[in-house]
Design a protein around this motif. Structure first.
Motif, PDB file in Angstrom:
ATOM      1  N   UNK A 151       0.835  -1.201   0.000  1.00 13.03           N
ATOM      2  CA  UNK A 151       0.000   0.000   0.000  1.00 13.03           C
ATOM      3  C   UNK A 151       0.869   1.250   0.000  1.00 13.03           C
ATOM      4  N   UNK A 152       0.287   2.335  -0.519  1.00 16.31           N
ATOM      5  CA  UNK A 152       0.935   3.642  -0.487  1.00 16.31           C
ATOM      6  C   UNK A 152       0.080   4.573   0.360  1.00 16.31           C
ATOM      7  N   UNK A 153       0.706   5.149   1.394  1.00 10.52           N
ATOM      8  CA  UNK A 153       0.032   6.104   2.262  1.00 10.52           C
ATOM      9  C   UNK A 153       0.924   7.350   2.358  1.00 10.52           C
ATOM     10  N   UNK A 154       0.910   8.220   1.347  1.00 10.34           N
ATOM     11  CA  UNK A 154       1.862   9.334   1.300  1.00 10.34           C
ATOM     12  C   UNK A 154       1.692  10.314   2.449  1.00 10.34           C
ATOM     13  N   UNK A 155       2.809  10.898   2.842  1.00 14.36           N
ATOM     14  CA  UNK A 155       2.812  11.899   3.916  1.00 14.36           C
ATOM     15  C   UNK A 155       2.524  13.267   3.308  1.00 14.36           C
ATOM     16  N   UNK A 156       1.512  13.966   3.834  1.00 12.87           N
ATOM     17  CA  UNK A 156       1.113  15.248   3.257  1.00 12.87           C
ATOM     18  C   UNK A 156       1.800  16.439   3.923  1.00 12.87           C
ATOM     19  N   UNK A 157       2.687  16.192   4.889  1.00 16.67           N
ATOM     20  CA  UNK A 157       3.387  17.318   5.523  1.00 16.67           C
ATOM     21  C   UNK A 157       4.249  18.068   4.527  1.00 16.67           C
ATOM     22  N   UNK A 158       4.600  17.415   3.422  1.00 12.61           N
ATOM     23  CA  UNK A 158       5.380  18.065   2.374  1.00 12.61           C
ATOM     24  C   UNK A 158       4.562  19.131   1.667  1.00 12.61           C
ATOM     25  N   UNK A 159       3.352  18.757   1.244  1.00 13.94           N
ATOM     26  CA  UNK A 159       2.578  19.678   0.400  1.00 13.94           C
ATOM     27  C   UNK A 159       1.436  20.381   1.126  1.00 13.94           C
ATOM     28  N   UNK A 160       0.905  19.791   2.205  1.00  9.48           N
ATOM     29  CA  UNK A 160      -0.153  20.412   3.008  1.00  9.48           C
ATOM     30  C   UNK A 160      -1.346  20.864   2.157  1.00  9.48           C
ATOM     31  N   UNK A 161      -1.625  20.129   1.096  1.00 10.66           N
ATOM     32  CA  UNK A 161      -2.626  20.536   0.112  1.00 10.66           C
ATOM     33  C   UNK A 161      -3.718  19.493  -0.041  1.00 10.66           C
ATOM     34  N   UNK A 162      -4.969  19.931   0.080  1.00 10.12           N
ATOM     35  CA  UNK A 162      -6.105  19.043  -0.160  1.00 10.12           C
ATOM     36  C   UNK A 162      -6.116  18.588  -1.619  1.00 10.12           C
ATOM     37  N   UNK A 163      -5.847  19.510  -2.542  1.00  8.91           N
ATOM     38  CA  UNK A 163      -5.820  19.162  -3.966  1.00  8.91           C
ATOM     39  C   UNK A 163      -4.834  18.029  -4.228  1.00  8.91           C
ATOM     40  N   UNK A 164      -3.643  18.152  -3.677  1.00  8.59           N
ATOM     41  CA  UNK A 164      -2.605  17.152  -3.952  1.00  8.59           C
ATOM     42  C   UNK A 164      -2.919  15.842  -3.244  1.00  8.59           C
ATOM     43  N   UNK A 165      -3.405  15.911  -2.008  1.00  8.05           N
ATOM     44  CA  UNK A 165      -3.780  14.696  -1.285  1.00  8.05           C
ATOM     45  C   UNK A 165      -4.845  13.918  -2.060  1.00  8.05           C
ATOM     46  N   UNK A 166      -5.832  14.628  -2.572  1.00 11.40           N
ATOM     47  CA  UNK A 166      -6.902  13.955  -3.330  1.00 11.40           C
ATOM     48  C   UNK A 166      -6.384  13.422  -4.662  1.00 11.40           C
ATOM     49  N   UNK A 167      -5.404  14.097  -5.239  1.00 12.67           N
ATOM     50  CA  UNK A 167      -4.784  13.591  -6.468  1.00 12.67           C
ATOM     51  C   UNK A 167      -4.039  12.290  -6.179  1.00 12.67           C
ATOM     52  N   UNK A 168      -3.370  12.225  -5.035  1.00  7.92           N
ATOM     53  CA  UNK A 168      -2.670  11.002  -4.647  1.00  7.92           C
ATOM     54  C   UNK A 168      -3.657   9.856  -4.395  1.00  7.92           C
ATOM     55  N   UNK A 169      -4.770  10.163  -3.755  1.00  8.36           N
ATOM     56  CA  UNK A 169      -5.800   9.154  -3.527  1.00  8.36           C
ATOM     57  C   UNK A 169      -6.419   8.691  -4.845  1.00  8.36           C
ATOM     58  N   UNK A 170      -6.626   9.623  -5.749  1.00  5.95           N
ATOM     59  CA  UNK A 170      -7.193   9.291  -7.059  1.00  5.95           C
ATOM     60  C   UNK A 170      -6.301   8.303  -7.807  1.00  5.95           C
ATOM     61  N   UNK A 171      -4.990   8.427  -7.626  1.00  8.67           N
ATOM     62  CA  UNK A 171      -4.057   7.544  -8.324  1.00  8.67           C
ATOM     63  C   UNK A 171      -3.817   6.233  -7.577  1.00  8.67           C
ATOM     64  N   UNK A 172      -4.475   6.046  -6.422  1.00 12.74           N
ATOM     65  CA  UNK A 172      -4.425   4.735  -5.785  1.00 12.74           C
ATOM     66  C   UNK A 172      -3.936   4.670  -4.360  1.00 12.74           C
ATOM     67  N   UNK A 173      -3.556   5.782  -3.758  1.00 12.11           N
ATOM     68  CA  UNK A 173      -3.137   5.751  -2.355  1.00 12.11           C
ATOM     69  C   UNK A 173      -4.288   5.265  -1.476  1.00 12.11           C
ATOM     70  N   UNK A 174      -3.971   4.480  -0.440  1.00 14.34           N
ATOM     71  CA  UNK A 174      -5.006   3.913   0.426  1.00 14.34           C
ATOM     72  C   UNK A 174      -5.476   4.900   1.487  1.00 14.34           C
ATOM     73  N   UNK A 175      -4.691   5.931   1.703  1.00 11.96           N
ATOM     74  CA  UNK A 175      -4.991   6.943   2.711  1.00 11.96           C
ATOM     75  C   UNK A 175      -3.837   7.916   2.730  1.00 11.96           C
ATOM     76  N   UNK A 176      -3.794   8.753   3.757  1.00 11.95           N
ATOM     77  CA  UNK A 176      -2.700   9.713   3.871  1.00 11.95           C
ATOM     78  C   UNK A 176      -2.079   9.636   5.257  1.00 11.95           C
ATOM     79  N   UNK A 177      -0.874  10.171   5.350  1.00 13.44           N
ATOM     80  CA  UNK A 177      -0.174  10.328   6.621  1.00 13.44           C
ATOM     81  C   UNK A 177      -0.051  11.812   6.910  1.00 13.44           C
ATOM     82  N   UNK A 178      -0.233  12.191   8.169  1.00 15.98           N
ATOM     83  CA  UNK A 178      -0.029  13.574   8.585  1.00 15.98           C
ATOM     84  C   UNK A 178       0.918  13.599   9.768  1.00 15.98           C
TER      85      UNK A 178
END
Length: 364
Positions: free
Chosen positions: A33-60
């Motif tokens: 699974x991929x659960x990218x850390x959003x502390x880098x970008x802090x962006x809802x747009x980018x987090x949702x783009x990562x989820x759209x491409x297959x991430x199972x969730x996010x890390x904060x």
């Protein structure tokens, strides 16, 4: 060059998308699974783009980041930070009623505090144990100490242990490829060996998670790992370039700066420490030269910073004049993003959108 006021944060949508796809392709290749850390970008747009491409969730990193993401409708959030203060536990409880929240545990004392707080609401909270794989920050020692903490957690009525994780942040100080490889292998071993010890004691560990952009393609390929959590890999920066993890061409994030003064032996731009930060590399990285990389003029060095000024030096002739603009790749993208309100998103040099840095300043 984009015609926007300076200093501005520029985001190349093509490079961002390719970087996101590369992370997802790695996870698919290794069946994790991929659960990218959003502390880098802090962006809802980018987090949702990562989820759209297959991430199972996010890390904060922090509760306030989780609140922003949950309010935006993101439902699966791992808070990779130890929480114990009563005010924060109240916020954590509220979040568990809003989204699927997992929180980090790294001591029996902390586990006890969370369990006692959640008993009053009769609400369960999912937790992962953090082990120290070499950064020597938070985390229990892998092995027996991790097992002891796992046994205590299983005795807690309101805690549900489902994972073990680590962060090999010390990889940022690696001096050679071999050293980076060793750190990645140790990162995976710290998690896998701790998980196996728990399972031998009949404590199932469903999630075995590793992070760190420099090492995730090493540790994530090791047997027994189920998840990776890279953050910086969405953008990359000069630390990653220095480590050999990325190239300048892969760096999606830049700062647009303007020349405000030219002197005989220096050029001054309108981006100082309040724009680029004064960081030369996380956790002791020694590959960095100056305070950022000037794409159009790689021979120029951002030699020093004051708050609003970047002072560039040079050893050969240059063509920069007053009001010219330059794009600077930051040394470390994460803190730079936190200094801006928004991204100017561009494609092939054309400004196509503006995205807010939604979780800017969310450090609580």
């Amino acid at each position: 060059m984009l015609r926007v006021d300076t200093p501005s944060l520029l985001l190349d949508i093509g490079k961002l998308t390719q970087n996101i796809k590369a992370m997802q392709a790695f996870s698919l290749q290794h069946h994790i699974a991929l659960r990218p850390h959003i502390k880098t970008h802090k962006s809802v747009h980018i987090a949702k783009l990562q989820l759209k491409h297959g991430a199972v969730g996010i890390t904060v990193a922090k509760l306030s980041e989780a609140e922003v993401m949950a309010d935006a409708g993101i439902e699966n959030i791992f808070i990779a930070y130890p929480i114990s203060a009563p005010k924060k536990l109240k916020k954590l409880l509220d979040l568990t009623l809003q989204a699927n929240i997992t929180v980090a545990i790294d001591s029996i004392e902390q586990a006890k505090m969370i369990n006692e707080f959640f008993q009053s609401s009769n609400q369960m909270v999912e937790v992962w144990i953090k082990v120290d794989s070499g950064l020597h920050r938070c985390g229990v020692t892998p092995g027996e100490e991790a097992l002891s903490l796992a046994k205590f957690i299983t005795s807690c009525s309101q805690l549900r242990l489902t994972g073990i994780f680590t962060h090999a942040g010390h990889s940022y100080a690696a001096k050679t490829t071999d050293e980076l490889l060793l750190i990645g292998e140790q990162e995976a071993a710290a998690v896998v060996e701790s998980a196996l010890l728990c399972e031998q004691a009949n404590i199932p560990i469903l999630h075995r998670s590793v992070g760190s952009t420099p090492t995730y393609q090493i540790s994530g390929a090791m047997a027994g790992i189920t998840e990776v959590r890279p953050g910086n890999a969405a953008f990359f920066d000069m630390v990653q370039v220095g480590l050999g993890v990325a190239t300048v061409e892969q760096c999606a994030l830049t700062v647009l700066a303007s020349v405000v003064s030219t002197k005989t032996n220096r050029v001054i731009v309108d981006s100082g420490s309040k724009t680029l930060t004064s960081e030369r590399g996380a956790h002791g990285n020694e590959s960095i030269k100056g305070f950022g990389y000037i794409k159009e003029h790689p021979d120029l060095t951002i030699e020093r910073l004051s708050e609003e000024h970047g002072i560039l030096t040079f050893s050969s002739p240059h063509t920069l004049q007053l009001n010219d603009t330059v794009e600077i790749i930051p040394n470390h993208a994460c803190p730079v993003v936190n200094l801006f309100d928004s991204y100017f998103v561009h494609k092939n040099g054309e400004h196509i959108d503006t995205w807010p840095v939604d979780a800017r300043g969310c450090n609580k």
